[in-house]
Design an enzyme around this catalytic site. Structure first.
Site, PDB file in Angstrom:
ATOM      1  N   ASP A 198      -3.268  12.260   0.210  1.00 52.44           N
ATOM      2  CA  ASP A 198      -2.527  13.327  -0.405  1.00 52.44           C
ATOM      3  C   ASP A 198      -3.361  14.411   0.140  1.00 52.44           C
ATOM      4  O   ASP A 198      -4.321  14.316   1.105  1.00 52.44           O
ATOM      5  CB  ASP A 198      -2.852  13.569  -1.947  1.00 52.44           C
ATOM      6  CG  ASP A 198      -4.104  13.477  -2.616  1.00 52.44           C
ATOM      7  OD1 ASP A 198      -5.133  13.438  -1.558  1.00 52.44           O
ATOM      8  OD2 ASP A 198      -4.457  13.611  -3.592  1.00 52.44           O
ATOM      9  N   HIS A 199      -3.340  15.675  -0.461  1.00 51.30           N
ATOM     10  CA  HIS A 199      -3.771  16.906   0.360  1.00 51.30           C
ATOM     11  C   HIS A 199      -5.322  16.847   0.079  1.00 51.30           C
ATOM     12  O   HIS A 199      -6.512  17.433   1.106  1.00 51.30           O
ATOM     13  CB  HIS A 199      -3.489  18.341  -0.564  1.00 51.30           C
ATOM     14  CG  HIS A 199      -3.486  18.086  -1.975  1.00 51.30           C
ATOM     15  ND1 HIS A 199      -2.671  17.431  -2.659  1.00 51.30           N
ATOM     16  CD2 HIS A 199      -4.392  18.595  -2.855  1.00 51.30           C
ATOM     17  CE1 HIS A 199      -3.140  17.383  -4.158  1.00 51.30           C
ATOM     18  NE2 HIS A 199      -4.289  18.300  -4.229  1.00 51.30           N
ATOM     19  N   CYS A 246      -7.390   9.680  -1.482  1.00 49.49           N
ATOM     20  CA  CYS A 246      -7.228  10.828  -2.381  1.00 49.49           C
ATOM     21  C   CYS A 246      -8.523  11.495  -2.552  1.00 49.49           C
ATOM     22  O   CYS A 246      -9.840  11.060  -1.708  1.00 49.49           O
ATOM     23  CB  CYS A 246      -6.326  10.568  -3.356  1.00 49.49           C
ATOM     24  SG  CYS A 246      -7.254   9.428  -4.777  1.00 49.49           S
ATOM     25  N   THR A 253     -10.821  10.963  -5.169  1.00 49.65           N
ATOM     26  CA  THR A 253     -11.525   9.953  -5.566  1.00 49.65           C
ATOM     27  C   THR A 253     -11.048   8.518  -5.153  1.00 49.65           C
ATOM     28  O   THR A 253     -11.862   7.813  -5.388  1.00 49.65           O
ATOM     29  CB  THR A 253     -11.510  10.078  -7.261  1.00 49.65           C
ATOM     30  OG1 THR A 253      -9.807   9.646  -7.355  1.00 49.65           O
ATOM     31  CG2 THR A 253     -11.703  11.286  -7.980  1.00 49.65           C
ATOM     32  N   GLY A 254      -9.957   8.523  -4.864  1.00 52.31           N
ATOM     33  CA  GLY A 254      -9.576   7.117  -4.287  1.00 52.31           C
ATOM     34  C   GLY A 254      -8.906   6.205  -5.516  1.00 52.31           C
ATOM     35  O   GLY A 254      -8.154   5.189  -5.356  1.00 52.31           O
ATOM     36  N   HIS A 285     -13.831 -12.262   0.025  1.00 51.78           N
ATOM     37  CA  HIS A 285     -13.707 -12.672  -1.310  1.00 51.78           C
ATOM     38  C   HIS A 285     -12.292 -12.472  -1.793  1.00 51.78           C
ATOM     39  O   HIS A 285     -11.667 -13.491  -2.383  1.00 51.78           O
ATOM     40  CB  HIS A 285     -14.463 -12.292  -2.333  1.00 51.78           C
ATOM     41  CG  HIS A 285     -16.111 -12.521  -2.090  1.00 51.78           C
ATOM     42  ND1 HIS A 285     -17.088 -12.261  -2.878  1.00 51.78           N
ATOM     43  CD2 HIS A 285     -16.476 -13.365  -1.248  1.00 51.78           C
ATOM     44  CE1 HIS A 285     -18.033 -12.843  -2.338  1.00 51.78           C
ATOM     45  NE2 HIS A 285     -18.067 -13.644  -1.477  1.00 51.78           N
ATOM     46  N   ASN A 286     -11.608 -11.387  -1.317  1.00 45.64           N
ATOM     47  CA  ASN A 286     -10.339 -11.088  -2.053  1.00 45.64           C
ATOM     48  C   ASN A 286      -9.284 -10.666  -1.129  1.00 45.64           C
ATOM     49  O   ASN A 286      -8.043 -10.482  -1.393  1.00 45.64           O
ATOM     50  CB  ASN A 286     -10.403  -9.696  -2.825  1.00 45.64           C
ATOM     51  CG  ASN A 286     -11.589  -9.497  -3.752  1.00 45.64           C
ATOM     52  OD1 ASN A 286     -12.467  -8.590  -3.649  1.00 45.64           O
ATOM     53  ND2 ASN A 286     -11.736 -10.499  -4.966  1.00 45.64           N
ATOM     54  N   ARG A 295     -12.395 -21.579  -3.410  1.00 41.68           N
ATOM     55  CA  ARG A 295     -12.447 -20.660  -4.741  1.00 41.68           C
ATOM     56  C   ARG A 295     -11.911 -19.361  -4.703  1.00 41.68           C
ATOM     57  O   ARG A 295     -11.371 -18.919  -5.712  1.00 41.68           O
ATOM     58  CB  ARG A 295     -14.088 -20.785  -5.216  1.00 41.68           C
ATOM     59  CG  ARG A 295     -14.800 -20.007  -4.300  1.00 41.68           C
ATOM     60  CD  ARG A 295     -16.160 -19.917  -4.548  1.00 41.68           C
ATOM     61  NE  ARG A 295     -17.186 -19.271  -3.386  1.00 41.68           N
ATOM     62  CZ  ARG A 295     -17.908 -18.471  -3.572  1.00 41.68           C
ATOM     63  NH1 ARG A 295     -18.443 -18.212  -5.041  1.00 41.68           N
ATOM     64  NH2 ARG A 295     -18.785 -18.251  -2.537  1.00 41.68           N
ATOM     65  N   HIS A 296     -11.794 -18.775  -3.602  1.00 44.25           N
ATOM     66  CA  HIS A 296     -11.333 -17.453  -3.172  1.00 44.25           C
ATOM     67  C   HIS A 296      -9.804 -17.343  -3.125  1.00 44.25           C
ATOM     68  O   HIS A 296      -9.168 -16.645  -3.671  1.00 44.25           O
ATOM     69  CB  HIS A 296     -12.200 -16.759  -1.920  1.00 44.25           C
ATOM     70  CG  HIS A 296     -13.558 -16.476  -2.170  1.00 44.25           C
ATOM     71  ND1 HIS A 296     -14.179 -15.779  -3.221  1.00 44.25           N
ATOM     72  CD2 HIS A 296     -14.403 -16.782  -1.357  1.00 44.25           C
ATOM     73  CE1 HIS A 296     -15.339 -15.967  -3.183  1.00 44.25           C
ATOM     74  NE2 HIS A 296     -15.711 -16.485  -1.929  1.00 44.25           N
TER      75      HIS A 296
END
Length: 142
Positions: free
Chosen positions: A7-8, A64, A66-67, A97-98, A132-133
């Site tokens: 965004d801006h 953005c 803050t994200g 991991h993700n 596990r992941h």
């Protein structure tokens, strides 16, 4: 290809990240915004998320102030695992991991040098593939 949008509030950092990625020889799809005029972040976060979910882009980056808003929005798209990172360790671990496929950053919270380190770490770290992941990612997607 890397899809990127902001965004801006993230416009200047997005432009710097695009230059950085292109300097590294990576192809970039700029999903907007294209000016500093006030706009609504969901439009651009959704555009990036869909580019990744549909396979047009390998990874995505959303920015953005803050994200937070862009990460929430991106995660609404099926198949997206967007991680808000403000440090290199988080960027590395969310890939390991993700298997996060979209990176969110807050332009008002991190500087340009830190952002480039986060981007390089996120893009340069492969998913561990540990059972596990994999199991945990499956549970997220159910």
């Amino acid at each position: 290809m890397i899809a990127i949008g902001s965004d801006h509030g993230g416009f200047d950092l997005k432009a710097a990240v695009i230059r950085h990625l292109q300097d590294r020889g990576l192809e970039v799809e700029d999903c907007g915004t294209y000016s500093k005029a006030s706009c609504d972040y969901p439009e651009f976060a959704k555009s990036v998320a869909h580019a990744v979910a549909e396979g047009r882009a390998k990874k995505g980056i959303v920015i953005c102030t803050t994200g937070i808003g862009v990460s929430i929005t991106a995660n609404k798209v099926h198949g997206i695992r967007c991680a808000l990172c403000s440090d290199v360790t988080s960027a590395r671990l969310t890939r390991l991991h993700n298997d996060a496929n979209v990176l969110a950053m807050g332009a008002g919270l991190i500087g340009e040098n830190v952002a480039m380190d986060i981007v390089d770490t996120f893009l340069g770290t492969e998913f561990s593939g540990e059972e596990r992941h994999v199991r945990r990612i499956r549970a997220i997607e159910e």
